[in-house]
Design a protein around this motif. Structure first.
Motif, PDB file in Angstrom:
ATOM      1  N   TRP A 120      -7.726  14.967  -4.603  1.00 55.37           N
ATOM      2  CA  TRP A 120      -7.228  15.892  -5.676  1.00 55.37           C
ATOM      3  C   TRP A 120      -6.331  14.937  -6.390  1.00 55.37           C
ATOM      4  O   TRP A 120      -5.701  13.853  -5.885  1.00 55.37           O
ATOM      5  N   PRO A 121      -6.141  15.146  -7.787  1.00 56.97           N
ATOM      6  CA  PRO A 121      -5.288  14.279  -8.553  1.00 56.97           C
ATOM      7  C   PRO A 121      -3.819  14.328  -8.055  1.00 56.97           C
ATOM      8  O   PRO A 121      -3.420  15.563  -7.550  1.00 56.97           O
ATOM      9  N   ASP A 122      -3.086  13.492  -8.161  1.00 50.76           N
ATOM     10  CA  ASP A 122      -1.735  13.436  -7.378  1.00 50.76           C
ATOM     11  C   ASP A 122      -0.783  14.008  -8.496  1.00 50.76           C
ATOM     12  O   ASP A 122      -0.625  13.423  -9.663  1.00 50.76           O
ATOM     13  N   PRO A 123       0.028  15.040  -8.282  1.00 56.19           N
ATOM     14  CA  PRO A 123       0.724  15.630  -9.299  1.00 56.19           C
ATOM     15  C   PRO A 123       1.922  15.146  -9.573  1.00 56.19           C
ATOM     16  O   PRO A 123       2.692  15.440 -10.508  1.00 56.19           O
ATOM     17  N   SER A 124       2.213  14.180  -8.944  1.00 52.93           N
ATOM     18  CA  SER A 124       3.347  13.478  -8.914  1.00 52.93           C
ATOM     19  C   SER A 124       3.271  12.265 -10.069  1.00 52.93           C
ATOM     20  O   SER A 124       4.178  11.504 -10.476  1.00 52.93           O
ATOM     21  N   LYS A 125       1.954  12.027 -10.308  1.00 52.71           N
ATOM     22  CA  LYS A 125       1.656  10.919 -11.333  1.00 52.71           C
ATOM     23  C   LYS A 125       1.059  11.508 -12.501  1.00 52.71           C
ATOM     24  O   LYS A 125       0.214  12.504 -12.720  1.00 52.71           O
ATOM     25  N   ASP A 126       1.295  10.898 -13.734  1.00 56.42           N
ATOM     26  CA  ASP A 126       0.944  11.374 -15.174  1.00 56.42           C
ATOM     27  C   ASP A 126      -0.591  11.216 -15.186  1.00 56.42           C
ATOM     28  O   ASP A 126      -1.099  12.035 -15.798  1.00 56.42           O
ATOM     29  N   GLY A 128      -2.631  11.331 -12.492  1.00 58.81           N
ATOM     30  CA  GLY A 128      -3.023  11.660 -11.219  1.00 58.81           C
ATOM     31  C   GLY A 128      -3.672  10.619 -10.400  1.00 58.81           C
ATOM     32  O   GLY A 128      -4.064  10.932  -9.189  1.00 58.81           O
ATOM     33  N   TRP A 131      -5.972   9.702  -6.557  1.00 58.99           N
ATOM     34  CA  TRP A 131      -6.092  10.968  -5.795  1.00 58.99           C
ATOM     35  C   TRP A 131      -5.538  10.892  -4.314  1.00 58.99           C
ATOM     36  O   TRP A 131      -5.601   9.926  -3.969  1.00 58.99           O
ATOM     37  N   LYS A 134      -6.412  16.199   0.708  1.00 56.88           N
ATOM     38  CA  LYS A 134      -6.125  17.647   1.101  1.00 56.88           C
ATOM     39  C   LYS A 134      -7.399  18.201   2.026  1.00 56.88           C
ATOM     40  O   LYS A 134      -8.220  18.749   1.405  1.00 56.88           O
ATOM     41  N   ASN A 139     -12.091  19.975  -3.937  1.00 57.82           N
ATOM     42  CA  ASN A 139     -11.587  20.009  -5.468  1.00 57.82           C
ATOM     43  C   ASN A 139     -12.675  20.452  -6.176  1.00 57.82           C
ATOM     44  O   ASN A 139     -13.758  19.754  -6.381  1.00 57.82           O
TER      45      ASN A 139
END
Length: 430
Positions: A120-126, A128, A131, A134, A139
């Protein structure tokens, strides 16, 4: 009889007795005498002596074919369901890798493309990227028309259904549609897939393709079976047949020599097992029996002893968030390798191999109690436990048929719990 074998037999008999009190035995269901699809065949016996299938027991399937012809109530409902699915498939496809919206970094739409489902895209990165994983959570961005994986599944599933409908019914329309699907995906210059998985299960920001994508082509066994069925009564012209075999030979070479193929071969879990299933099936189909025997000779040391513990646990699979599902997946693959090992010219007894560490029968014995849902699975299992137990039941029953293990066939599963294709492909007590 050694102590381990005696213990396993006694536990199995106890389970059968207990299970029989709470479950219906497999029994005949009502015939569909007035609603049975027409069966076409120039060979009313349904048995062509001397022929063989790579992935299934040809003699058993021929017996089922004859039983359907004689309106045996055990198989008519499953046969009707198969024909219904095949009639639906007649109006679907063809399918091709060139129809996807995205393209691999190679710039060639003929290259198969898929994305790793549990990333999944990393939510902490603009952006993403890269990835993050999980495990067990799919996804939705890795599905749909952007990639080839869903349409590949549809193609392989339809090829399976259509070719089997042709085998059991003899109706040429199913053969013609099967050939159309095979020709478009594997042969036609404008639409065919390149015989590699260089860009399968890529992870944005990390990799263009990974070895783990090879498992997505486990359905190549359906393609092999379809070709063999078409060849049984010369329904496949030699030109198309040779081109299909050329593609499969090129894909086999990629599996065996590419960096990704060699990495998948080195894995320690179900990925390595299902890699072997693909490789051995292709080798047998392409008449490379000695090479197939070499691979199967290594299965005990490389797969069985490294994957199964002394108590039957499959440790690598139990680490997953769908631990029962993956235990079933891996054991099903090992069992298919055991089936391959029994073929003429091979004769490697993987099923009856015994070890103080672990062996296949111990793995079955470990999973046996969980056929009864009152016994709680103590490891993580995301998703429906009922569906996992259904798959477990199918595995035991299919294995009973495939390896002639009457104890497994007698576990008393309700036919309503068994997939209709499995009822036809893995008949018990025939």
């Amino acid at each position: 009889m050694n102590n381990n074998t005696l213990k396993a037999t006694l536990l199995l008999l106890v389970f059968i007795i207990i299970n029989a009190s709470g479950q219906k035995k497999e029994k005949k269901v009502g015939a569909l005498q007035d609603d049975v699809p027409t069966i076409y065949s120039a060979k009313p016996s349904g048995l062509i002596v001397g022929n063989e299938l790579t992935v299934y027991d040809y003699k058993l399937l021929s017996q089922v074919k004859l039983a359907i012809r004689e309106k045996d109530d055990d198989f008519l409902p499953a046969y009707k369901a198969l024909i219904k699915a095949a009639d639906k498939a007649l109006n679907e496809g063809s399918f091709s890798v060139i129809t996807k919206k995205q393209v691999a970094v190679s710039g060639d739409k003929h290259d198969y493309l898929s994305l790793a489902p549990y990333w999944w895209p990393d939510p902490s990165k603009d952006d993403g990227l890269p990835w993050i994983r999980k495990d067990g959570e799919i996804n939705p961005l890795t599905r749909g028309q952007n990639v080839d994986e869903p349409i590949k599944d549809k193609m392989m599933g339809n090829v399976k259904v259509l070719s089997l409908a042709y085998f059991f019914s003899g109706d040429i329309k199913y053969a013609e549609k099967t050939k159309e699907l095979l020709k478009v995906w594997f042969v036609d210059a404008e639409t065919k897939m390149n015989p590699n998985l260089n860009y399968a299960q890529g992870v944005p920001g990390l990799s263009e393709g990974r070895c783990f994508g090879i498992i997505e082509f486990s359905g190549i066994t359906h393609i092999i079976t379809a070709i063999e069925i078409l060849e049984l009564d010369n329904s496949l012209d030699s030109s198309l047949g040779n081109k299909l075999k050329d593609w499969l030979n090129s894909y086999l070479n990629w599996l065996q020599t590419s960096e990704l193929g060699q990495l998948e071969n080195s894995r320690k879990n179900n990925h390595a097992t299902l890699y072997d299933v693909q490789v051995v099936a292709l080798l047998l189909f392409l008449d490379k029996t000695d090479e197939a025997k070499n691979v199967l000779t290594s299965v005990i040391d490389k797969r069985v002893e490294t994957q199964i513990e002394a108590d039957g646990k499959q440790t690598h699979e139990l680490q997953r968030t769908k631990s029962l599902t993956y235990s079933i997946l891996n054991l099903t693959g090992l069992t298919k390798l055991a089936f391959f090992g029994r073929k003429d010219g091979i004769q490697i007894d993987i099923w009856n191999y015994r070890s103080n560490t672990g062996d296949i029968q111990k793995a079955y014995l470990y999973l046996l109690p969980f056929l009864n849902t009152q016994n709680q699975w103590s490891f993580e299992q995301l998703g429906s436990m009922d569906n996992a137990v259904k798959r477990l039941k199918q595995m035991f029953r299919n294995t009973g048929s495939m390896l002639s293990i009457n104890e497994y066939c007698k576990l008393g599963f309700d036919v309503k719990e068994i997939d209709h294709l499995d009822l036809l492909l893995y008949p018990c007590n025939r």
